[in-house]
Design an enzyme around this catalytic site. Structure first.
Site, PDB file in Angstrom:
ATOM      1  N   GLU A   1       3.463  -7.774   4.046  1.00 47.43           N
ATOM      2  CA  GLU A   1       4.744  -8.465   3.753  1.00 47.43           C
ATOM      3  C   GLU A   1       4.561  -9.977   3.904  1.00 47.43           C
ATOM      4  O   GLU A   1       5.491 -10.687   4.290  1.00 47.43           O
ATOM      5  CB  GLU A   1       5.873  -7.954   4.655  1.00 47.43           C
ATOM      6  CG  GLU A   1       6.102  -6.471   4.540  1.00 47.43           C
ATOM      7  CD  GLU A   1       7.213  -6.082   3.590  1.00 47.43           C
ATOM      8  OE1 GLU A   1       7.170  -4.965   3.083  1.00 47.43           O
ATOM      9  OE2 GLU A   1       8.124  -6.896   3.347  1.00 47.43           O
TER      10      GLU A   1
HETATM   11  C1  LIG Z   1      -2.197  -1.450   4.407  1.00 47.17           C
HETATM   12  C2  LIG Z   1      -1.585  -2.407   3.443  1.00 47.17           C
HETATM   13  C3  LIG Z   1      -0.398  -2.083   2.798  1.00 47.17           C
HETATM   14  C4  LIG Z   1       0.168  -2.968   1.868  1.00 47.17           C
HETATM   15  N1  LIG Z   1       1.306  -2.593   1.180  1.00 47.17           N
HETATM   16  C5  LIG Z   1       1.725  -3.370   0.136  1.00 47.17           C
HETATM   17  C6  LIG Z   1       2.772  -2.898  -0.738  1.00 47.17           C
HETATM   18  O1  LIG Z   1       3.338  -1.819  -0.561  1.00 47.17           O
HETATM   19  N2  LIG Z   1       3.112  -3.685  -1.781  1.00 47.17           N
HETATM   20  C7  LIG Z   1       2.520  -4.886  -2.042  1.00 47.17           C
HETATM   21  O2  LIG Z   1       2.894  -5.533  -3.027  1.00 47.17           O
HETATM   22  N3  LIG Z   1       1.536  -5.357  -1.227  1.00 47.17           N
HETATM   23  C8  LIG Z   1       1.117  -4.625  -0.160  1.00 47.17           C
HETATM   24  N4  LIG Z   1       0.099  -5.068   0.667  1.00 47.17           N
HETATM   25  C9  LIG Z   1      -0.547  -6.350   0.344  1.00 47.17           C
HETATM   26  C10 LIG Z   1      -0.328  -7.436   1.390  1.00 47.17           C
HETATM   27  O3  LIG Z   1       0.982  -7.925   1.320  1.00 47.17           O
HETATM   28  C11 LIG Z   1      -1.413  -8.511   1.136  1.00 47.17           C
HETATM   29  O4  LIG Z   1      -2.642  -7.963   1.579  1.00 47.17           O
HETATM   30  C12 LIG Z   1      -1.103  -9.800   1.836  1.00 47.17           C
HETATM   31  O5  LIG Z   1       0.013 -10.435   1.259  1.00 47.17           O
HETATM   32  C13 LIG Z   1      -2.296 -10.779   1.810  1.00 47.17           C
HETATM   33  O6  LIG Z   1      -2.849 -10.884   0.550  1.00 47.17           O
HETATM   34  P1  LIG Z   1      -4.456 -10.757   0.400  1.00 47.17           P
HETATM   35  O7  LIG Z   1      -4.845  -9.498   1.070  1.00 47.17           O
HETATM   36  O8  LIG Z   1      -4.803 -10.908  -1.032  1.00 47.17           O
HETATM   37  O9  LIG Z   1      -5.038 -11.959   1.256  1.00 47.17           O
HETATM   38  P2  LIG Z   1      -5.313 -13.447   0.714  1.00 47.17           P
HETATM   39  O10 LIG Z   1      -4.078 -13.988   0.079  1.00 47.17           O
HETATM   40  O11 LIG Z   1      -6.575 -13.455  -0.060  1.00 47.17           O
HETATM   41  O12 LIG Z   1      -5.529 -14.215   2.084  1.00 47.17           O
HETATM   42  C14 LIG Z   1      -6.792 -14.342   2.758  1.00 47.17           C
HETATM   43  C15 LIG Z   1      -6.566 -15.233   3.972  1.00 47.17           C
HETATM   44  O13 LIG Z   1      -6.199 -16.553   3.551  1.00 47.17           O
HETATM   45  C16 LIG Z   1      -4.974 -16.937   4.162  1.00 47.17           C
HETATM   46  N5  LIG Z   1      -4.223 -17.812   3.245  1.00 47.17           N
HETATM   47  C17 LIG Z   1      -3.950 -17.595   1.920  1.00 47.17           C
HETATM   48  N6  LIG Z   1      -3.236 -18.618   1.427  1.00 47.17           N
HETATM   49  C18 LIG Z   1      -3.033 -19.488   2.451  1.00 47.17           C
HETATM   50  C19 LIG Z   1      -2.370 -20.750   2.581  1.00 47.17           C
HETATM   51  N7  LIG Z   1      -1.722 -21.314   1.557  1.00 47.17           N
HETATM   52  N8  LIG Z   1      -2.396 -21.366   3.792  1.00 47.17           N
HETATM   53  C20 LIG Z   1      -3.028 -20.802   4.862  1.00 47.17           C
HETATM   54  N9  LIG Z   1      -3.671 -19.618   4.796  1.00 47.17           N
HETATM   55  C21 LIG Z   1      -3.671 -18.967   3.617  1.00 47.17           C
HETATM   56  C22 LIG Z   1      -4.252 -15.621   4.445  1.00 47.17           C
HETATM   57  O14 LIG Z   1      -3.273 -15.782   5.465  1.00 47.17           O
HETATM   58  C23 LIG Z   1      -5.417 -14.742   4.874  1.00 47.17           C
HETATM   59  O15 LIG Z   1      -5.721 -15.006   6.222  1.00 47.17           O
HETATM   60  C24 LIG Z   1      -0.445  -4.218   1.625  1.00 47.17           C
HETATM   61  C25 LIG Z   1      -1.634  -4.552   2.294  1.00 47.17           C
HETATM   62  C26 LIG Z   1      -2.215  -3.658   3.174  1.00 47.17           C
HETATM   63  C27 LIG Z   1      -3.519  -4.022   3.833  1.00 47.17           C
END
Ligand SMILES: Cc1cc2nc3c(=O)[nH]c(=O)nc-3n(C[C@H](O)[C@H](O)[C@H](O)COP(=O)(O)OP(=O)(O)OC[C@H]3O[C@@H](n4cnc5c(N)ncnc54)[C@H](O)[C@@H]3O)c2cc1C
Length: 282
Positions: A267
């Site tokens: 989220e």
């Molecule tokens: C078990 C699980 C269930 C999920 N369920 C859903 C679901 O039902 N529906 C859905 O749509 N999504 C879902 N998600 C997705 C989840 O919301 C994303 O994994 C999350 O938003 C982070 O995106 P990412 O994994 O691509 O990380 P990235 O965006 O690639 O981030 C990598 C790192 O960089 C940091 N970062 C990125 N941008 C910035 C910034 N501007 N400033 C500082 N730090 C930054 C992040 O905080 C993180 O530490 C789920 C994820 C998991 C693991």
């Protein structure tokens, strides 16, 4: 759906949702669009009185289990977030399929899979709200749903404290229960204090969600961020309080520590929550 859906859509889908007959999954994230969700690539192209959807949604909770999916897709690639629209996709729609279950660190009882959309034709009246409002609806949804993640984090943290509290009263070292040592008592006091602060913030945010208060965006992000950070700290401390036993699967606190971790990630990660708070300072 509740925030922006037409009356027809609400009648069609929310009744079965309320009865527990049909569940919805929320499809925002993609393999290359997580924190920067507006960078999504899934497309919806108008074709007569239908839209044709193509793309991959990643990390979708309850994918394959839910009958219905709120899918955010690009309808106008020239407009970034204002070119995104929301649709209801049904599991039974032709061209919908699912990836293998993700092998996760925790929340193993919650299925997470990819959703594949391969030329999925949906009637135009399955669009939620107006064309181009999907991203705004998705963000408004998160204002409310983040509080449920705060509540999840709070429950995990409380469970870990309850278990550790009972354990340290039973476990004897140096001839007395380890709960008698001040070093342990201070840890328990800190854990309980942080949990109580998280509870107050979460309940206050939940009230704001119910009332639709104007500062909900800040409060929802603050509750989710604070409660999940507390859950991570408290569950890690609970493992510590059980010593070597806490590190084994014979006791529940290692699972709670693994389950707590996701609340800092989904989220919107807690870095993203801090961005949201900074943009909406009270
Ligand atoms: C078990 C699980 C269930 C999920 N369920 C859903 C679901 O039902 N529906 C859905 O749509 N999504 C879902 N998600 C997705 C989840 O919301 C994303 O994994 C999350 O938003 C982070 O995106 P990412 O994994 O691509 O990380 P990235 O965006 O690639 O981030 C990598 C790192 O960089 C940091 N970062 C990125 N941008 C910035 C910034 N501007 N400033 C500082 N730090 C930054 C992040 O905080 C993180 O530490 C789920 C994820 C998991 C693991």
């Amino acid at each position: 759906m509740i925030l922006s859906g037409s009356e027809e859509l609400k009648k069609k889908y929310l009744a079965s949702l309320a009865k527990g007959d049909g569940m919805f999954s929320y499809c925002l994230s993609e393999p290359d669009a997580g924190s920067d969700a507006a960078g999504m690539k899934t497309k919806a192209v108008r074709d007569g009185d239908h839209y044709v959807l193509n793309g991959v949604k990643r990390w979708i909770t309850n994918a394959g289990v839910s009958d219905y999916y709120t899918v955010m897709a690009v309808t106008d690639p020239t407009k970034r977030s204002k070119g995104i629209s929301a649709f209801v996709v049904e599991k039974s729609d032709e061209g919908v399929s699912f990836g293998a279950p993700e092998k996760k660190l925790g929340i193993k009882g919650s299925p997470t899979r990819e959703v594949y959309l391969d030329n999925v034709r949906v009637p135009a009246d399955r669009m939620i709200g107006e064309e181009g409002t999907g991203f705004a609806t998705a963000m408004r949804t998160l204002d409310h749903t983040r509080i449920t993640i705060a509540a999840q984090a709070l429950g995990v943290a409380q469970g870990a404290l309850d278990y550790a509290k009972g354990y340290v009263r039973e476990r004897k070292q140096f001839g007395k229960p380890v709960a008698d040592f001040q070093g342990i008592q201070f840890m328990l006091a800190d854990m309980a204090m942080k949990i109580e602060a998280a509870r107050q913030l979460t309940y206050a945010a939940a009230c704001k969600s119910e009332r639709g208060d104007s500062d909900l965006t800040f409060q929802g992000a603050a509750a989710k961020c604070f409660a999940s950070d507390v859950a991570m700290e408290v569950t890690t401390d609970a493992v510590q309080l059980l010593g070597g036993y806490g590190y084994t699967r014979d006791y529940p606190v290692e699972r709670m520590m693994r389950d707590a971790k996701i609340t800092q990630i989904y989220e919107g990660t807690n870095q993203v929550q801090r961005i949201v708070m900074a943009r909406n300072l009270p």
